[in-house]
Design a protein around this motif. Structure first.
Motif, PDB file in Angstrom:
ATOM      1  N   GLY A   1      44.323  68.028 104.167  1.00  0.00           N
ATOM      2  CA  GLY A   1      43.680  68.161 102.861  1.00  0.00           C
ATOM      3  C   GLY A   1      44.651  68.016 101.709  1.00  0.00           C
ATOM      4  N   CYS A   2      44.255  68.591 100.569  1.00  0.00           N
ATOM      5  CA  CYS A   2      45.031  68.412  99.332  1.00  0.00           C
ATOM      6  C   CYS A   2      46.289  69.278  99.293  1.00  0.00           C
ATOM      7  CB  CYS A   2      44.143  68.715  98.122  1.00  0.00           C
ATOM      8  SG  CYS A   2      43.515  70.413  98.123  1.00  0.00           S
ATOM      9  N   GLY A   3      46.370  70.273 100.174  1.00  0.00           N
ATOM     10  CA  GLY A   3      47.565  71.131 100.197  1.00  0.00           C
ATOM     11  C   GLY A   3      47.563  72.171  99.087  1.00  0.00           C
ATOM     12  N   ILE A   4      48.579  73.027  99.123  1.00  0.00           N
ATOM     13  CA  ILE A   4      48.711  74.114  98.135  1.00  0.00           C
ATOM     14  C   ILE A   4      50.062  73.954  97.445  1.00  0.00           C
ATOM     15  CG2 ILE A   4      48.693  76.616  97.811  1.00  0.00           C
ATOM     16  CD1 ILE A   4      47.329  76.820 100.571  1.00  0.00           C
ATOM     17  N   SER A   5      50.067  74.145  96.135  1.00  0.00           N
ATOM     18  CA  SER A   5      51.325  73.999  95.397  1.00  0.00           C
ATOM     19  C   SER A   5      52.282  75.136  95.758  1.00  0.00           C
ATOM     20  CB  SER A   5      51.044  74.015  93.889  1.00  0.00           C
ATOM     21  OG  SER A   5      50.606  75.312  93.502  1.00  0.00           O
ATOM     22  N   PRO A   6      53.593  74.912  95.636  1.00  0.00           N
ATOM     23  CA  PRO A   6      54.565  75.970  95.950  1.00  0.00           C
ATOM     24  C   PRO A   6      54.360  77.217  95.094  1.00  0.00           C
ATOM     25  CG  PRO A   6      55.667  73.851  95.781  1.00  0.00           C
ATOM     26  CD  PRO A   6      54.257  73.635  95.323  1.00  0.00           C
ATOM     27  N   GLU A   7      53.839  77.041  93.853  1.00  0.00           N
ATOM     28  CA  GLU A   7      53.626  78.202  92.985  1.00  0.00           C
ATOM     29  C   GLU A   7      52.476  79.068  93.480  1.00  0.00           C
ATOM     30  OE1 GLU A   7      53.652  75.042  91.878  1.00  0.00           O
ATOM     31  OE2 GLU A   7      55.700  75.008  91.105  1.00  0.00           O
ATOM     32  N   GLU A   8      51.448  78.450  94.039  1.00  0.00           N
ATOM     33  CA  GLU A   8      50.268  79.203  94.477  1.00  0.00           C
ATOM     34  C   GLU A   8      50.404  79.747  95.899  1.00  0.00           C
ATOM     35  OE1 GLU A   8      46.283  77.784  92.348  1.00  0.00           O
ATOM     36  OE2 GLU A   8      47.122  76.260  93.694  1.00  0.00           O
ATOM     37  N   LEU A   9      51.291  79.125  96.676  1.00  0.00           N
ATOM     38  CA  LEU A   9      51.380  79.473  98.100  1.00  0.00           C
ATOM     39  C   LEU A   9      51.613  80.975  98.347  1.00  0.00           C
ATOM     40  CD1 LEU A   9      51.168  78.200 100.864  1.00  0.00           C
ATOM     41  CD2 LEU A   9      53.633  77.775 100.818  1.00  0.00           C
ATOM     42  N   PRO A  10      52.535  81.650  97.611  1.00  0.00           N
ATOM     43  CA  PRO A  10      52.740  83.095  97.879  1.00  0.00           C
ATOM     44  C   PRO A  10      51.543  83.960  97.460  1.00  0.00           C
ATOM     45  CG  PRO A  10      54.592  82.156  96.643  1.00  0.00           C
ATOM     46  CD  PRO A  10      53.464  81.174  96.585  1.00  0.00           C
ATOM     47  N   LEU A  11      50.605  83.405  96.679  1.00  0.00           N
ATOM     48  CA  LEU A  11      49.541  84.222  96.099  1.00  0.00           C
ATOM     49  C   LEU A  11      48.207  84.098  96.825  1.00  0.00           C
ATOM     50  CD1 LEU A  11      50.246  83.326  92.337  1.00  0.00           C
ATOM     51  CD2 LEU A  11      51.149  85.265  93.630  1.00  0.00           C
ATOM     52  N   VAL A  12      48.083  83.103  97.698  1.00  0.00           N
ATOM     53  CA  VAL A  12      46.745  82.781  98.214  1.00  0.00           C
ATOM     54  C   VAL A  12      46.148  83.888  99.083  1.00  0.00           C
ATOM     55  CG1 VAL A  12      47.038  80.286  98.087  1.00  0.00           C
ATOM     56  CG2 VAL A  12      47.800  81.515 100.133  1.00  0.00           C
ATOM     57  N   THR A  13      46.991  84.750  99.676  1.00  0.00           N
ATOM     58  CA  THR A  13      46.437  85.838 100.502  1.00  0.00           C
ATOM     59  C   THR A  13      46.252  87.127  99.708  1.00  0.00           C
ATOM     60  OG1 THR A  13      48.666  86.444 101.219  1.00  0.00           O
ATOM     61  CG2 THR A  13      47.438  84.937 102.637  1.00  0.00           C
ATOM     62  N   GLU A  14      46.624  87.111  98.410  1.00  0.00           N
ATOM     63  CA  GLU A  14      46.445  88.326  97.611  1.00  0.00           C
ATOM     64  C   GLU A  14      44.967  88.560  97.301  1.00  0.00           C
ATOM     65  OE1 GLU A  14      48.817  88.670  94.192  1.00  0.00           O
ATOM     66  OE2 GLU A  14      50.715  88.548  95.282  1.00  0.00           O
ATOM     67  N   LYS A  15      44.649  89.824  97.142  1.00  0.00           N
ATOM     68  CA  LYS A  15      43.258  90.196  96.861  1.00  0.00           C
ATOM     69  C   LYS A  15      42.837  89.607  95.514  1.00  0.00           C
ATOM     70  CE  LYS A  15      43.561  94.579  99.327  1.00  0.00           C
ATOM     71  NZ  LYS A  15      44.935  94.391  99.797  1.00  0.00           N
ATOM     72  N   PHE A  16      41.661  89.057  95.466  1.00  0.00           N
ATOM     73  CA  PHE A  16      41.016  88.523  94.257  1.00  0.00           C
ATOM     74  C   PHE A  16      41.611  87.203  93.778  1.00  0.00           C
ATOM     75  CE2 PHE A  16      40.945  93.268  93.576  1.00  0.00           C
ATOM     76  CZ  PHE A  16      39.668  93.441  94.068  1.00  0.00           C
ATOM     77  N   TYR A  17      42.696  86.700  94.462  1.00  0.00           N
ATOM     78  CA  TYR A  17      43.295  85.466  93.957  1.00  0.00           C
ATOM     79  C   TYR A  17      42.404  84.285  94.334  1.00  0.00           C
ATOM     80  CZ  TYR A  17      46.560  81.841  92.730  1.00  0.00           C
ATOM     81  OH  TYR A  17      47.145  80.728  92.148  1.00  0.00           O
ATOM     82  N   LYS A  18      42.051  83.488  93.342  1.00  0.00           N
ATOM     83  CA  LYS A  18      41.123  82.382  93.569  1.00  0.00           C
ATOM     84  C   LYS A  18      41.808  81.036  93.462  1.00  0.00           C
ATOM     85  CE  LYS A  18      36.671  80.591  91.940  1.00  0.00           C
ATOM     86  NZ  LYS A  18      37.158  79.263  91.651  1.00  0.00           N
ATOM     87  N   GLY A  19      42.834  80.926  92.647  1.00  0.00           N
ATOM     88  CA  GLY A  19      43.471  79.628  92.449  1.00  0.00           C
ATOM     89  C   GLY A  19      42.693  78.778  91.465  1.00  0.00           C
ATOM     90  N   ASN A  20      43.172  77.540  91.321  1.00  0.00           N
ATOM     91  CA  ASN A  20      42.556  76.658  90.323  1.00  0.00           C
ATOM     92  C   ASN A  20      41.461  75.770  90.882  1.00  0.00           C
ATOM     93  OD1 ASN A  20      44.358  77.585  88.324  1.00  0.00           O
ATOM     94  ND2 ASN A  20      45.958  76.186  89.088  1.00  0.00           N
ATOM     95  N   SER A  21      41.301  75.784  92.199  1.00  0.00           N
ATOM     96  CA  SER A  21      40.311  74.867  92.789  1.00  0.00           C
ATOM     97  C   SER A  21      38.911  75.466  92.735  1.00  0.00           C
ATOM     98  CB  SER A  21      40.696  74.573  94.242  1.00  0.00           C
ATOM     99  OG  SER A  21      39.681  73.800  94.841  1.00  0.00           O
ATOM    100  N   SER A  22      37.935  74.624  92.490  1.00  0.00           N
ATOM    101  CA  SER A  22      36.544  75.076  92.463  1.00  0.00           C
ATOM    102  C   SER A  22      35.998  75.286  93.864  1.00  0.00           C
ATOM    103  CB  SER A  22      35.674  74.049  91.717  1.00  0.00           C
ATOM    104  OG  SER A  22      35.769  72.787  92.370  1.00  0.00           O
ATOM    105  N   ASN A  23      36.742  74.827  94.888  1.00  0.00           N
ATOM    106  CA  ASN A  23      36.278  74.983  96.275  1.00  0.00           C
ATOM    107  C   ASN A  23      36.566  76.367  96.840  1.00  0.00           C
ATOM    108  OD1 ASN A  23      35.378  72.359  96.273  1.00  0.00           O
ATOM    109  ND2 ASN A  23      37.271  71.535  97.154  1.00  0.00           N
ATOM    110  N   SER A  24      37.225  77.214  96.037  1.00  0.00           N
ATOM    111  CA  SER A  24      37.647  78.513  96.567  1.00  0.00           C
ATOM    112  C   SER A  24      36.514  79.514  96.608  1.00  0.00           C
ATOM    113  CB  SER A  24      38.777  79.083  95.696  1.00  0.00           C
ATOM    114  OG  SER A  24      39.895  78.239  95.759  1.00  0.00           O
TER     115      SER A  24
END
Length: 471
Positions: free
Chosen positions: A408-431
Motif C-alpha cells: 500500500g501507500c505506507g506510513i511516513s517516518p513521522e507518523e510511524l511511532p504514533l499509529v498505535t497510540e490511543k485516538f491517533y487517526k493520522g491524515n488519511s481518510s481511510n483510518s
C-alpha cells in the motif's frame, strides 16, 4: 494546592529544616571539638606540672637516701630541713609513716595527720598524685607524694604541694579563645548553611510554582532547567508530562471530532433515504428496495463503529479478560482467508494467507481473530487495486509469529511511532475512528506479546506480531 502552599510558613518549610539541621550538625561538631581541645590543653598543663614536681621530689628523695639516711628522720628535719624545700618553690611536707606531719614548709603546726590517696600510695613505695580543693577552697592544688627511704627501709613520705591557680587561669584564657573561635565558626557556617539551603530550595520553588500552574490547567508553562541534577531531571519530566498531556488532549479532541463526523455520515444517509422513501409514498419498488438496502448497510456500519468504541473502552478500563484455550492457529488462518477473499476479489487485490507448522498453543481464539482481521482490514484500506496483501504465520523461537504485509501507500517516518497510540487517526481518510491499531496493541499486550511496524512510503507496510508460547 496553591492555598496550601500559601499557608505554609517558613518554620515548616524544607529550607528551615535544612538550616536547622545544618546548624545543629555544625554546633555539635564545634562543641565536641572544643571540648576535646580544652581537655587536652588541661591535660598538657597538669601533666607538665606533675612531671616537674615528680622530678623535684625524686631528686630530694634520692638525695636524702644517698647522704642523710644514716641519721634518723626527725634529726634530719631539725638539722637539714632546707634539703627538701630548696628543691621546689611549692609547699613541702615531711610525713611520718603513721601519717603525722613532722614538718611543713609554710609553718603549719606539726601533729596533723594526712590520709589521702597520694599518701597511701607513697606508703606502698609508689608515687602518689592528688588534684583537688582542700576544705572547699577556691583554688585547686596538686600534691605529689613520694617515699623517703633509709637503705631499703621506708622512714616517711615527702609531699610537694603546689597551687594550680595560675595554670587554671591560663587554661581558662585559652578556653575562652577557643570558644570565641567556635562562635565565629558557627556564625560563618550558619551563614553559609542559609545560602546553601537557599541554593537548593530556590530551584524547587520554581519547579513547584510551575507544577501548580500545570495543575491549574496552564499546560503552556515550561520550567527553565538551570542545573543538570535531580531537580533538573524533575523539570525535564514535568515539561515532558505537560507536552504529552497537550498532545494527548489534541489527539483526543481530533478523535471526538472524527468520531462525530463518522457517526453523522451514515445517520445523514439513513435519514435522507428514509425521507426519500416517505416522499415517494412507497410507490416505486426500486427506490424502496435500494433505500432499505442502504439503510441496512449504514446501520451495520454504525453498529460496527459503536462496537469498536465499546471494545476500545473495555480495553482502556481493563475490563477485558482473555479466554485462552488450546488453539490450532491454522484453523484461524483458514477462517480469515475465507472471510477476506471476497473483499480481495471485489477490490482486485491479491490476497494470500499461509500457516507454517505451528503447534497447538494456548490463545484467545476470538481475540487473535479480531487482531488479524483488524490488521488485514487496515492493509486492504491502504492498498490500491492490483496491490498485494499477505498474512503469513509461522513458529519461531518459541513464539507464534503473524506477519501482515501489503504493498500500500505506507506510513511516513513521522507518523510511524504514533499509529498505535490511543485516538491517533493520522491524515488519511481511510483510518475511520483510528482505534483499530490501538485495539490490536492492547490484544497483543494481553498475550504478553509484541507488535512492530515497518513501513516505507509508496512501497508498503509490514506488521509483525509475536505471541510467546503459552502467552
Amino acid at each position: 494546592m496553591a492555598e496550601g502552599m500559601m499557608s505554609m510558613t517558613f518554620k515548616g518549610s524544607i529550607q528551615a529544616r535544612l538550616v536547622r539541621n545544618f546548624i545543629l550538625i555544625i554546633l555539635i561538631s564545634v562543641l565536641a571539638f572544643e571540648a576535646l581541645l580544652v581537655y587536652f590543653t588541661r591535660f598538657y598543663f597538669y601533666n607538665n606540672i606533675e612531671s616537674i614536681l615528680t622530678n623535684q621530689i625524686k631528686t630530694a628523695s634520692d638525695f636524702y637516701t644517698r647522704y642523710f639516711s644514716d641519721v634518723p628522720l626527725d634529726v634530719n628535719i631539725m638539722d637539714n630541713a632546707d634539703l627538701f624545700w630548696k628543691q621546689t618553690t611549692g609547699q613541702v611536707q615531711i610525713v611520718g609513716n603513721t601519717g603525722e606531719v613532722l614538718l611543713d614548709s609554710q609553718g603549719l603546726e606539726s601533729g596533723e595527720y594526712v590520709s589521702g590517696n597520694d599518701f597511701k600510695l607513697a606508703q606502698q613505695g609508689k608515687k602518689g598524685v592528688w588534684v583537688g580543693r582542700i576544705n572547699n577552697g577556691s583554688e585547686q592544688i596538686m600534691i605529689v607524694s613520694y617515699p623517703l627511704k633509709s637503705d631499703t627501709e621506708q622512714v616517711g613520705v615527702v609531699r610537694f604541694i603546689t597551687s594550680l591557680k595560675d595554670v587554671d587561669r591560663i587554661i581558662f584564657n585559652i578556653s575562652m579563645i577557643f570558644i570565641i573561635i567556635g562562635i565565629v565558626v558557627i556564625l560563618v557556617a550558619g551563614t553559609i548553611s542559609i545560602a546553601l539551603a537557599h541554593s537548593i530550595i530556590h530551584p524547587i520553588k520554581n519547579v513547584t510554582g510551575a507544577a501548580e500552574l500545570m495543575a491549574e490547567g496552564n499546560l503552556d508553562v515550561r520550567i527553565c532547567k538551570s542545573r543538570n541534577d535531580e531537580i533538573g531531571k524533575l523539570s525535564d519530566t514535568l515539561n515532558y508530562m505537560a507536552s504529552e498531556i497537550q498532545k494527548r488532549e489534541r489527539i483526543k479532541n481530533d478523535f471526538i471530532s472524527t468520531v462525530s463526523h463518522e457517526l453523522r455520515t451514515p445517520l445523514t444517509s439513513i435519514k435522507g433515504w428514509a425521507n426519500t422513501i416517505i416522499d415517494d409514498d412507497y410507490s416505486d419498488r426500486e427506490i424502496l428496495s435500494d433505500g432499505l438496502n442502504i439503510i441496512v448497510k449504514e446501520s451495520d456500519r454504525l453498529t460496527d463503529m459503536v462496537e469498536e468504541l465499546l471494545d476500545f473502552s473495555r480495553f482502556v478500563s481493563g475490563n477485558v479478560e482473555l479466554k485462552k484455550e488450546k488453539t490450532d492457529v491454522s484453523s484461524i488462518v483458514d477462517y480469515i482467508q475465507k472471510q477476506m477473499s471476497d473483499r480481495a476479489k471485489k477490490e482486485k487485490i491479491s490476497f494470500v494467507a499461509k500457516c507454517e507448522n505451528i503447534p497447538i498453543v494456548d490463545l484467545d481464539r476470538n481475540r487473535i481473530t479480531q487482531l488479524l482481521i483488524n490488521l488485514l482490514g487496515n492493509a486492504f484500506n491502504f492498498t490500491p487495486q492490483n496491490g498485494r496483501v499477505a498474512l503469513i504465520s509461522f513458529w519461531e523461537n518459541e513464539n507464534v509469529v503473524f506477519r501482515v504485509e501489503d504493498t500500500g501507500c505506507g506510513i511516513s517516518p513521522e507518523e510511524l511511532p504514533l499509529v498505535t497510540e490511543k485516538f491517533y487517526k493520522g491524515n488519511s481518510s481511510n483510518s475511520h475512528t483510528g482505534l483499530g491499531l490501538s485495539i490490536c496493541d492492547e490484544i497483543v499486550k494481553l498475550h504478553n506479546g509484541s507488535l512492530s511496524i515497518e513501513s516505507e512510503l509508496d512501497k508498503g507496510t509490514i506488521v509483525t506480531v509475536r505471541i510467546p508460547i503459552g502467552g
